[in-house]
Structures are given as structure tokens and as C-alpha cells.
Design an enzyme around this catalytic site. Structure first.
Site, PDB file in Angstrom:
ATOM      1  N   GLY A  12      -2.528  40.970  13.701  1.00  0.00           N
ATOM      2  CA  GLY A  12      -3.488  40.590  12.659  1.00  0.00           C
ATOM      3  C   GLY A  12      -3.530  39.082  12.444  1.00  0.00           C
ATOM      4  O   GLY A  12      -3.683  38.605  11.338  1.00  0.00           O
ATOM      5  N   GLY A  15      -6.521  37.602  10.521  1.00  0.00           N
ATOM      6  CA  GLY A  15      -6.672  37.895   9.087  1.00  0.00           C
ATOM      7  C   GLY A  15      -6.140  36.745   8.246  1.00  0.00           C
ATOM      8  O   GLY A  15      -5.468  35.850   8.779  1.00  0.00           O
ATOM      9  N   GLY A  18      -2.164  36.731   8.265  1.00  0.00           N
ATOM     10  CA  GLY A  18      -1.671  36.554   9.644  1.00  0.00           C
ATOM     11  C   GLY A  18      -1.937  35.143  10.147  1.00  0.00           C
ATOM     12  O   GLY A  18      -1.068  34.515  10.770  1.00  0.00           O
ATOM     13  N   SER A 109       0.765  46.232  -0.581  1.00  0.00           N
ATOM     14  CA  SER A 109       0.167  45.633  -1.784  1.00  0.00           C
ATOM     15  C   SER A 109       0.645  46.360  -3.033  1.00  0.00           C
ATOM     16  O   SER A 109       1.035  47.527  -2.985  1.00  0.00           O
ATOM     17  CB  SER A 109      -1.353  45.736  -1.640  1.00  0.00           C
ATOM     18  OG  SER A 109      -1.937  46.236  -2.800  1.00  0.00           O
ATOM     19  N   TYR A 138      -5.965  53.810   0.411  1.00  0.00           N
ATOM     20  CA  TYR A 138      -5.280  52.607   0.915  1.00  0.00           C
ATOM     21  C   TYR A 138      -3.835  52.594   0.429  1.00  0.00           C
ATOM     22  O   TYR A 138      -2.914  52.342   1.196  1.00  0.00           O
ATOM     23  CB  TYR A 138      -6.021  51.368   0.391  1.00  0.00           C
ATOM     24  CG  TYR A 138      -5.393  50.046   0.742  1.00  0.00           C
ATOM     25  CD1 TYR A 138      -4.638  49.344  -0.201  1.00  0.00           C
ATOM     26  CD2 TYR A 138      -5.556  49.488   2.006  1.00  0.00           C
ATOM     27  CE1 TYR A 138      -4.071  48.119   0.108  1.00  0.00           C
ATOM     28  CE2 TYR A 138      -4.988  48.261   2.319  1.00  0.00           C
ATOM     29  CZ  TYR A 138      -4.248  47.587   1.359  1.00  0.00           C
ATOM     30  OH  TYR A 138      -3.675  46.359   1.666  1.00  0.00           O
ATOM     31  N   ASN A 167      -2.640  40.629  -5.356  1.00  0.00           N
ATOM     32  CA  ASN A 167      -3.913  40.214  -4.756  1.00  0.00           C
ATOM     33  C   ASN A 167      -3.756  38.821  -4.160  1.00  0.00           C
ATOM     34  O   ASN A 167      -3.363  37.893  -4.864  1.00  0.00           O
ATOM     35  CB  ASN A 167      -5.010  40.187  -5.831  1.00  0.00           C
ATOM     36  CG  ASN A 167      -5.296  41.584  -6.341  1.00  0.00           C
ATOM     37  OD1 ASN A 167      -4.362  42.354  -6.607  1.00  0.00           O
ATOM     38  ND2 ASN A 167      -6.569  41.939  -6.459  1.00  0.00           N
ATOM     39  N   HIS A 181     -12.370  40.612  -2.090  1.00  0.00           N
ATOM     40  CA  HIS A 181     -11.570  40.723  -3.321  1.00  0.00           C
ATOM     41  C   HIS A 181     -12.195  39.815  -4.377  1.00  0.00           C
ATOM     42  O   HIS A 181     -13.070  39.012  -4.090  1.00  0.00           O
ATOM     43  CB  HIS A 181     -10.129  40.296  -3.028  1.00  0.00           C
ATOM     44  CG  HIS A 181      -9.395  41.265  -2.171  1.00  0.00           C
ATOM     45  ND1 HIS A 181      -9.236  41.101  -0.804  1.00  0.00           N
ATOM     46  CD2 HIS A 181      -8.812  42.458  -2.455  1.00  0.00           C
ATOM     47  CE1 HIS A 181      -8.570  42.125  -0.313  1.00  0.00           C
ATOM     48  NE2 HIS A 181      -8.289  42.961  -1.284  1.00  0.00           N
ATOM     49  N   TRP A 204     -18.428  42.341 -12.177  1.00  0.00           N
ATOM     50  CA  TRP A 204     -18.089  43.763 -12.208  1.00  0.00           C
ATOM     51  C   TRP A 204     -17.054  44.100 -13.271  1.00  0.00           C
ATOM     52  O   TRP A 204     -16.132  43.310 -13.531  1.00  0.00           O
ATOM     53  CB  TRP A 204     -17.522  44.198 -10.856  1.00  0.00           C
ATOM     54  CG  TRP A 204     -18.432  43.987  -9.690  1.00  0.00           C
ATOM     55  CD1 TRP A 204     -19.752  43.640  -9.727  1.00  0.00           C
ATOM     56  CD2 TRP A 204     -18.079  44.089  -8.308  1.00  0.00           C
ATOM     57  NE1 TRP A 204     -20.242  43.504  -8.447  1.00  0.00           N
ATOM     58  CE2 TRP A 204     -19.244  43.802  -7.555  1.00  0.00           C
ATOM     59  CE3 TRP A 204     -16.892  44.418  -7.639  1.00  0.00           C
ATOM     60  CZ2 TRP A 204     -19.246  43.812  -6.164  1.00  0.00           C
ATOM     61  CZ3 TRP A 204     -16.898  44.427  -6.254  1.00  0.00           C
ATOM     62  CH2 TRP A 204     -18.071  44.137  -5.529  1.00  0.00           C
ATOM     63  N   ARG A 211      -4.686  40.872 -13.448  1.00  0.00           N
ATOM     64  CA  ARG A 211      -4.253  40.785 -12.051  1.00  0.00           C
ATOM     65  C   ARG A 211      -3.322  39.603 -11.855  1.00  0.00           C
ATOM     66  O   ARG A 211      -3.415  38.588 -12.566  1.00  0.00           O
ATOM     67  CB  ARG A 211      -5.464  40.600 -11.133  1.00  0.00           C
ATOM     68  CG  ARG A 211      -6.369  41.811 -11.021  1.00  0.00           C
ATOM     69  CD  ARG A 211      -5.713  42.956 -10.287  1.00  0.00           C
ATOM     70  NE  ARG A 211      -6.625  44.099 -10.155  1.00  0.00           N
ATOM     71  CZ  ARG A 211      -6.765  45.065 -11.047  1.00  0.00           C
ATOM     72  NH1 ARG A 211      -6.031  45.018 -12.176  1.00  0.00           N
ATOM     73  NH2 ARG A 211      -7.580  46.065 -10.846  1.00  0.00           N
TER      74      ARG A 211
END
Ligand code: GFB
Length: 320
Positions: A12, A15, A18, A109, A138, A167, A181, A204, A211
Site C-alpha cells: 500500500g 496510499g 504507506g 482504525s 470495515y 482518523n 474522510h 454532513w 473525533r
């Protein structure tokens, strides 16, 4: 006699995490780094993964490859989230064992913790009650990843370590309005609202959820430091059947306050509305990082500074 370089595979590497780990490891001298494009190595294909691992016999593996995304991506792609994460981690962890890798780091996570749970989230709260619906597939996959590492450690005495991150955000994040995210999603939306001189912008949920946010470079630093801890020290800190370690900064912020922080950094003066037709997700997700702190490992980037760096990256990417 020159010390033989350790062979390190980053699954990864494209990403966000990564890529950050790869960037940091490239600065170190004692590693020979391996990473492959999806075209050359499909981590969903067990045969390809086994062949690649048995050919290269890595010493260390960073398992950063995963299907990731925000709350809305989890809602519209639950099958992808559970299938791809279960398959990638199963292929890589099993191949790491078969090719006798000396250690592996599995990244999960804090969404693995129950929806309603004492805060800050201690490692032992795992599986103590029902999961948050919005990302249950997930979360189940990531819990399975922890149990895979644990089971191989118990049965084969491997050194497979699991870290649970809050997060994450930063350079290399996706800014897709629907699938990203919250921080990267909002940077794009608020930037566009400012550019189009919109009088108001709706975000939203209720804005009430809390968080914890970890800047990706800090996450990469912490992951590398966790992998440098001696095997006996790490496995004394965790338990054979509770082997994951929370990483993060232990600081929570409400989505509402986050929105206003990003709004001020970007300089948008429109009105913010909260669209409750979108889900809130976990009411609160802040990790207890006491165990991490006992290792003398901590993060250093403040949220304000991290958002500014991420916004700079967004603009650079937009106008390159
Ligand atoms: O970051 P996020 O998508 O995921 O959403 P979770 C965090 C909170 O921000 C939710 C709100 O309450 C969202 O409703 N929010 C407000 C927004 N505006 C936006 C926006 O424009 N985009 C996004 N994405 N959110 C994820 C899991 O949960 O946490 C993943 O779904 C993973 O699987 C990740 O575990 C770490 O924090 O709710």
C-alpha cells in the site's frame, strides 16, 4: 564487515500512510525497500502474494494496503470494504508467516471500538458491545486482522503487531467529495464555496460527533517507532489475546469546531448549515494512548498546523 540490509516490504505504498512511511524509510540507510504497483502485484490474489513473498523473503512488512474511505464511502460500498480488507490482510499475513518474515505491522482504525463506549477508548474495550453501524463491515475486517496477527503469534510465535489509528489526514489524502474522510472532504468543499462566493455551505451530520485526528507524518513516525521496539518489550506491553496498540494524540474535537477551524484557515465567510440527512457515525472516537506513551512515543503536529499543511498540499495538487 558491513551489516546486511534488512528487506522491507510496504504493502500500500501509494496510499496516504504507506507513502508517508516509504518517504521516511528512504532516509534510513539500513533497509532495502520493496513496493509494487497494483498491476504488478494484486494483493487480492493469494497466489501472486505467496509467490512474491517466497521469492523475496522479507524481514519486515508494513501492511498499509487497505480499502479506506469516510462515512459515506462505507455506507455505499460495504461489500468492498469487508471483502477487500479481509482478503488483502489474510493474503499478506499468511504469506508473511509462510516466508518467515521476522515482523509485520498491521494498521487498523479506532472504528473497531463499540458505538457507545467509555472514552477515551482503551484497548480492552474491544468487542465489549455493538459496533457503529455506518462502518461495521470495515470494523469487522480490521478486528479480524488483529485476531489473525494474534493467532499466528500464539500458534507460530510470529511477531505480527497491530496498531489502531484515529482518523488520519494529510498529504496524499483523497479529496473526493463523496468518498473522502472529513478533513480532506471539507477542505475541498469549503475551498470551492469560497471560490464560488457561496453564501452558505451545508456539511454532513449534526456536527456533534467528536473525533481525534492524527497527521499522517506523525502516524508514519509512530508506526516506524513501534516496529523498532524490541519483540519482548512490545509483547510485554500487550496481551497474547489483546495484542493491538492504540496510536494517536488522544485529543478530541467536535465536527462543528473542526468545520469552523477549516473555514477560518481557508478564509470562507459564508454560513455553515448541518445537514442531518447524513449520518453522524460514532458519537465519539478518542483513543486512550497510555500504552503508547509508556513507549515514549508521541505525535507532534497540532491540528491547526496539520490542516494548514494539508490545505497547502490540496492547492499544490489542484494547480500543478
Ligand atoms: O471522517 P468521516 O467520514 O468518518 O466523518 P468517521 C466524520 C464525521 O464528519 C461524521 C462528518 O460525523 C460526518 O458526518 N462530516 C461532516 C463529514 N462533513 C463531512 C464531509 O464533507 N465528509 C465526511 N467524510 N464527513 C470513518 C470510518 O468514520 O473513520 C472509516 O467510516 C474509518 O471506515 C475512519 O474507520 C477512520 O470518522 O465517521
Amino acid at each position: 564487515m558491513r551489516k546486511k540490509k534488512l528487506k522491507v516490504f510496504i504493502a500500500g505504498h501509494k496510499g496516504m500512510l504507506g507513502a508517508a512511511i516509504l518517504k521516511k524509510l528512504k532516509k534510513k540507510k539500513n533497509f532495502k525497500l520493496f513496493y509494487e504497483s497494483k498491476k504488478k502485484l494484486d494483493l487480492l490474489n493469494q497466489k501472486q502474494v505467496d509467490t512474491y513473498f517466497l521469492k523475496n523473503k522479507f524481514d519486515i512488512i508494513y501492511l498499509c494496503a487497505a480499502r479506506v474511505g469516510g462515512i459515506w464511502a462505507n455506507k455505499i460500498y460495504p461489500a468492498n470494504f469487508i471483502y477487500e480488507n479481509l482478503t488483502i490482510q489474510t493474503n499478506v499475513i499468511n504469506a508473511a508467516y509462510k516466508s518467515k518474515a521476522s515482523k509485520l505491522l498491521f494498521i487498523g482504525s479506532t472504528c473497531i471500538y463499540p458505538k457507545h463506549c467509555k472514552q477515551p477508548l482503551k484497548e480492552e474495550y474491544l468487542l465489549s458491545s455493538k459496533l457503529e453501524e455506518s462502518n461495521e463491515p470495515y470494523a469487522i475486517a480490521k478486528i479480524a486482522g488483529i485476531k489473525l496477527c494474534e493467532s499466528y503469534n500464539r500458534q507460530y510465535q510470529t511477531d505480527f503487531r497491530s496498531v489502531m489509528a484515529p482518523n488520519m489526514y494529510g498529504e496524499g489524502d483523497s479529496f473526493d467529495a463523496e468518498k473522502s474522510h472529513v478533513i480532506s472532504g471539507l477542505i475541498g468543499k469549503i475551498y470551492n464555496a469560497k471560490k464560488k462566493k457561496l453564501k452558505k455551505l451545508s456539511v454532513w451530520g449534526t456536527g456533534k460527533p467528536i473525533r481525534e485526528f492524527l497527521y499522517v507524518d506523525d502516524a508514519a513516525d509512530i508506526c516506524i517507532k513501534v516496529m523498532n521496539i524490541r519483540k519482548e518489550i512490545f509483547h510485554k506491553l500487550v496481551k497474547p489475546n489483546l495484542s493491538h496498540l492504540n496510536i494517536g494524540n488522544g485529543i478530541g474535537i467536535s465536527i462543528k469546531n473542526l468545520v469552523f477551524l477549516i473555514k477560518n484557515i481557508i478564509g470562507y465567510d459564508g454560513q455553515i448549515n448541518f445537514d442531518t440527512s447524513y449520518p453522524d457515525g460514532h458519537p465519539k472516537k478518542v483513543a486512550n494512548i497510555k500504552k503508547l506513551t509508556t513507549l515514549g512515543i508521541k505525535s507532534k503536529t497540532t491540528l491547526d498546523k496539520g490542516i494548514k499543511k494539508t490545505y497547502d498540499f490540496y492547492l499544490k495538487q489542484k494547480f500543478k
